[in-house]
Design a protein around this motif. Structure first.
Motif, short mmCIF file in Angstrom:
data_model
loop_
_atom_site.label_atom_id
_atom_site.label_comp_id
_atom_site.label_asym_id
_atom_site.label_seq_id
_atom_site.Cartn_x
_atom_site.Cartn_y
_atom_site.Cartn_z
N THR A 58 0.82 -1.21 0.00
CA THR A 58 0.00 0.00 0.00
C THR A 58 0.85 1.26 0.00
N LEU A 59 0.28 2.32 -0.56
CA LEU A 59 0.91 3.63 -0.55
C LEU A 59 0.18 4.49 0.47
N ARG A 60 0.95 5.21 1.26
CA ARG A 60 0.38 6.09 2.28
C ARG A 60 1.01 7.47 2.12
N THR A 61 0.19 8.48 2.00
CA THR A 61 0.70 9.83 1.81
C THR A 61 1.25 10.39 3.11
N GLY A 62 2.27 11.24 2.96
CA GLY A 62 2.90 11.89 4.10
C GLY A 62 3.47 13.22 3.67
N ASP A 63 4.29 13.82 4.54
CA ASP A 63 4.92 15.10 4.23
C ASP A 63 6.24 15.19 4.99
N HIS A 64 6.86 16.34 4.99
CA HIS A 64 8.12 16.59 5.71
C HIS A 64 9.26 15.67 5.25
N GLY A 65 9.29 15.32 3.95
CA GLY A 65 10.40 14.55 3.41
C GLY A 65 10.38 13.06 3.70
N VAL A 66 9.28 12.56 4.22
CA VAL A 66 9.21 11.15 4.60
C VAL A 66 9.24 10.24 3.36
N PHE A 67 9.99 9.17 3.46
CA PHE A 67 9.91 8.05 2.53
C PHE A 67 10.35 6.83 3.33
N VAL A 68 9.38 6.07 3.77
CA VAL A 68 9.62 4.93 4.67
C VAL A 68 8.90 3.71 4.12
N VAL A 69 9.58 2.58 4.15
CA VAL A 69 8.97 1.31 3.76
C VAL A 69 8.90 0.44 5.00
N ARG A 70 7.69 -0.06 5.29
CA ARG A 70 7.47 -0.91 6.46
C ARG A 70 6.96 -2.28 6.02
N VAL A 71 7.44 -3.30 6.68
CA VAL A 71 6.97 -4.67 6.48
C VAL A 71 6.32 -5.09 7.79
N ASP A 72 5.02 -5.31 7.74
CA ASP A 72 4.28 -5.65 8.96
C ASP A 72 4.63 -4.70 10.10
N ASP A 73 4.64 -3.41 9.81
CA ASP A 73 4.89 -2.33 10.77
C ASP A 73 6.35 -2.17 11.21
#
Length: 76
Positions: free
Chosen positions: A37-52
């Motif tokens: 899934t893609l989740r929108t954010g801001d402040h330069g975030v780019f994070v990939v999570r696997v099961d949190d």
């Protein structure tokens, strides 16, 4: 099965990066994943999570699609 979330900064224009990672994950590991899934954010975030659990954070790691796919595969 495993869920992957890609949180990306909208104002930074990181949608292309997020889509590239999503495509690579689904092409490579699609049968082993429940969702990417893609989740929108801001402040330069780019994070990939696997099961949190964070497997990639642009604040700490250099962006490399292949490395992200390897890290996700390692969590399966």
């Amino acid at each position: 099965m495993t869920t992957v979330e890609i949180e990306y900064c909208v104002p930074c224009g990181f949608l292309d990066r997020a889509e590239a990672v999503q495509h690579a994950l689904l092409s490579t590991l699609g049968e082993e994943l429940d969702a990417v899934t893609l989740r929108t954010g801001d402040h330069g975030v780019f994070v990939v999570r696997v099961d949190d659990d964070v497997v990639f954070d642009t604040a700490e790691d250099a962006f490399d699609v292949d490395e992200i796919v390897r890290d996700v595969r390692g969590r399966l």
